[in-house]
Design an enzyme around this catalytic site. Sequence first.
Site, PDB file in Angstrom:
ATOM      1  N   ASP A  28      23.817  23.858  15.806  1.00 43.24           N
ATOM      2  CA  ASP A  28      22.799  23.139  15.045  1.00 43.24           C
ATOM      3  C   ASP A  28      21.410  23.759  15.199  1.00 43.24           C
ATOM      4  OD1 ASP A  28      22.276  20.815  13.359  1.00 43.24           O
ATOM      5  OD2 ASP A  28      21.096  20.070  15.040  1.00 43.24           O
ATOM      6  N   ALA A  30      20.636  26.844  16.080  1.00 45.59           N
ATOM      7  CA  ALA A  30      20.613  28.164  15.440  1.00 45.59           C
ATOM      8  C   ALA A  30      20.488  28.015  13.928  1.00 45.59           C
ATOM      9  CB  ALA A  30      21.879  28.931  15.811  1.00 45.59           C
ATOM     10  N   LYS A 200       4.030  25.622  19.259  1.00 48.06           N
ATOM     11  CA  LYS A 200       3.336  24.872  18.202  1.00 48.06           C
ATOM     12  C   LYS A 200       1.903  25.386  18.092  1.00 48.06           C
ATOM     13  CE  LYS A 200       6.075  20.635  18.156  1.00 48.06           C
ATOM     14  NZ  LYS A 200       6.391  20.636  16.724  1.00 48.06           N
ATOM     15  N   GLU A 235       8.352   8.775  17.911  1.00 46.10           N
ATOM     16  CA  GLU A 235       9.412   9.117  16.966  1.00 46.10           C
ATOM     17  C   GLU A 235       9.929   7.847  16.306  1.00 46.10           C
ATOM     18  OE1 GLU A 235      12.161  12.492  18.255  1.00 46.10           O
ATOM     19  OE2 GLU A 235      11.653  11.571  20.165  1.00 46.10           O
ATOM     20  N   HIS A 259       7.616  18.904  27.534  1.00 47.14           N
ATOM     21  CA  HIS A 259       6.641  19.046  26.440  1.00 47.14           C
ATOM     22  C   HIS A 259       5.263  18.486  26.798  1.00 47.14           C
ATOM     23  CE1 HIS A 259      10.083  20.188  24.252  1.00 47.14           C
ATOM     24  NE2 HIS A 259      10.416  19.031  23.729  1.00 47.14           N
TER      25      HIS A 259
END
Length: 776
Positions: A28, A30, A200, A235, A259
């Site tokens: 997924d 990749a 990012k 989220e 993160h």
Amino acid sequence: ILQCHTDNHEAKKRLGHVTVVVVGGTGDLARKYLWQGFFQLYADQVGKGHTFSFYGGGLSPSEKGTPLLFGILKELACPQELSAERCTLVKDQFLHLSKYHQLKTTEDYEKLSQQIKQQLGQEGMVEAGRFFYLSVPAFAYADIAEKINNTCRPPSDAWLRVVLEKPFGHNLYSAQALDKKLSDQLKEKEMYRIDHYLGKQVVSKILPFRKENKKLLDPIWNKHHIERIEIVLKETLDAKGRIQFYDQYGVIRDVLQNHLTEVMTLLLMNLPANLSNSMEILQNKLNFLASLQHVDNSNAVVGQYQAYNGEVQEELNKTKDYFSLTPTFAGVVINVNNAQYEGIPIFMTSGKALDERVSYARVLFKNNVFCIQDPKNVQCKSKQIIFYLGHGNLQYPAILVSKNLFKPELLNSGDWKEVTEYKDVNVLGLPLCDYYIQSPVTPREAYCELISHVFLGRKDSFISAEGLLASWAFWTPLLEDLSRVFPRVYPGGEANGNLLNFQLQGHQVAFSHEAVVNVINPSTEDNFQVMQGKYRSSEMVSAWAQELVERLASDLLLAAEEAIREEGQFHLALSGGSSPVALLRALALNLYTFPWRNTHIWQVDERCVPHTETGSNFRSIHDLLLQYIHIPYFHIHPMPVHLTQRLCVEEDGGPALYEKEINKHVNGSNFHYVLLGVGQDGHTASLFQDTKLENDEERLVILTESPIKPHQRMSLTFTAINRARRVGVLIMGKSKHELVSQLSRIKGESSKYPITKVQPKTGTLIWYIDYDALLG
């Protein structure tokens, strides 16, 4: 699909052939990100001196894997800078250079190595390096690293780079074990631990922004000007379909430990002199992580969306009475132990099934302007810098600085622009027109950036082994604490309302509002209130742990107020060990009401270690209480265990010194309150079963020997304890139930249980025993 560019800066490296191997190349990750990144890398590098071959590796045989791989590759999007005609040509070349290869056994890796060598030999190419991307579960890393090391190493003059996806372990101990296994096969310079947040665009510009605006930021980037820092990832999605992974890890391991910790580190670490010096950046990160104060469950709140447990039961085939404690929401407040940031709360939070998808880091500054008539004036509004990663109201990534703070320098790169056309939206309380805004010219995908950095050998965008272990060392104690905590259940989305709002109380964290839904597993504990009775012929107070500690703190406050009315001072002696930890936290919460300025803090016992070490009882009292309260420093009386650069040596006279200090300050050497705990062997303070006191009946302080390390201790004697006006004995936890039962059967003193010798002559003894210890 977001476009991305690779870094056009030519790295000082050997030109030649580069072999790219994506292990898990039909998975997924990749399909969504990696092949797009490698296609963009090829499009940028084609014709610049390197040649390439690309392998998608998988467990399936070639006849099954090949069509899967090429189905993915045919869907790749063209880079914006390529014309349609040029893109068709480059894409055809990329497909021609790509092939599927089964990678399951050692023999499969040997065949791959032979194929690479054969191609190089046939085409007369010089090898520049081999680029392995492990897009597989973490449990497979060590085995694959061993296969790469034993079969697929390039010649010594070519490089090897292996990319590892998170998670890197489950806690500090598993991360150390994984690091050991990998370092046996690969050198640190060959490993690239990827955290896609570092790719990012806004995150990668935090240090450059701080550097460009150093003159403006230096005077205000400190505790005197910053009110708070918020690092947020919200989220709307749930964990459905990922439960097998998610239920092992939860929100803190999935998001906060990596993160959001990386974002915090970039915001607050010391600026490196050279932004291109990877080693300096990594060292500054380590220094910052070392300055973080310890966190435990008093610094965090956790939640779980209501449908999660049903999804766990369904996807993991659990019975209907199974309850998962895995949090899907967490709010943590972190503090930094250095002069620059001391006292600034860092609110770090993330959750699934929330009301919006958004991620940002916000630095909110104190605004000391008092507006008399025009609260809408820009000077009256919030002063803040926002590193906005995207989505939410704004939709695009940007750095925003409120106009009442300063006008920032434009980032010194051609890929960022100043935004002057404002949408009619608000971002964190201010309309866009109240901000100076800088944004990337072209949005780019993080994985594309990081794949480029691996190719160029840039390590500053990746996680070092030392940095990884330092982060796990910080988070693991909290994770262990929370493993037994029931998360607050929340319905999900807009219906959450204010249910997940949390606040600081002193230096601890709690939800701001009572839950309107039941906890996962309601307990009969709610039926018990504080109970009073008798235990060993003395007063006893019992309750569940939290209520018991609150009652003890309240009783201490009453004792302090009474002593201060009568004598002007309150002398409190505190024990070491685990028993008083919860109480010290509760006392720190009451820092506004407790009369600390008239209180003296003494020690009941101390381990013979320097006060700066974590094993020191005084260090615990400092970390849990003293650093949060305003108490005159000459009212703090640590036991003198460290004299003439030696620890607890009889000739140094430490006990006599402490006894002299007690006689000097404490009226009649009678403490107003002595707080004791009890070990499972029945010892109290550092007075053990074999402690010889017969010849020291008048002494107040002695050196003792503990049966467990560190063996040497200093302790108040029973003479000193039994002179106290009040003695409180705090016993908590199921592990103490057998002890409490044994003690209840003993009349008078027992040499086996030193705690039985605590019998105040004129004062009162109160036992504080929680229901776990009392009822088992």
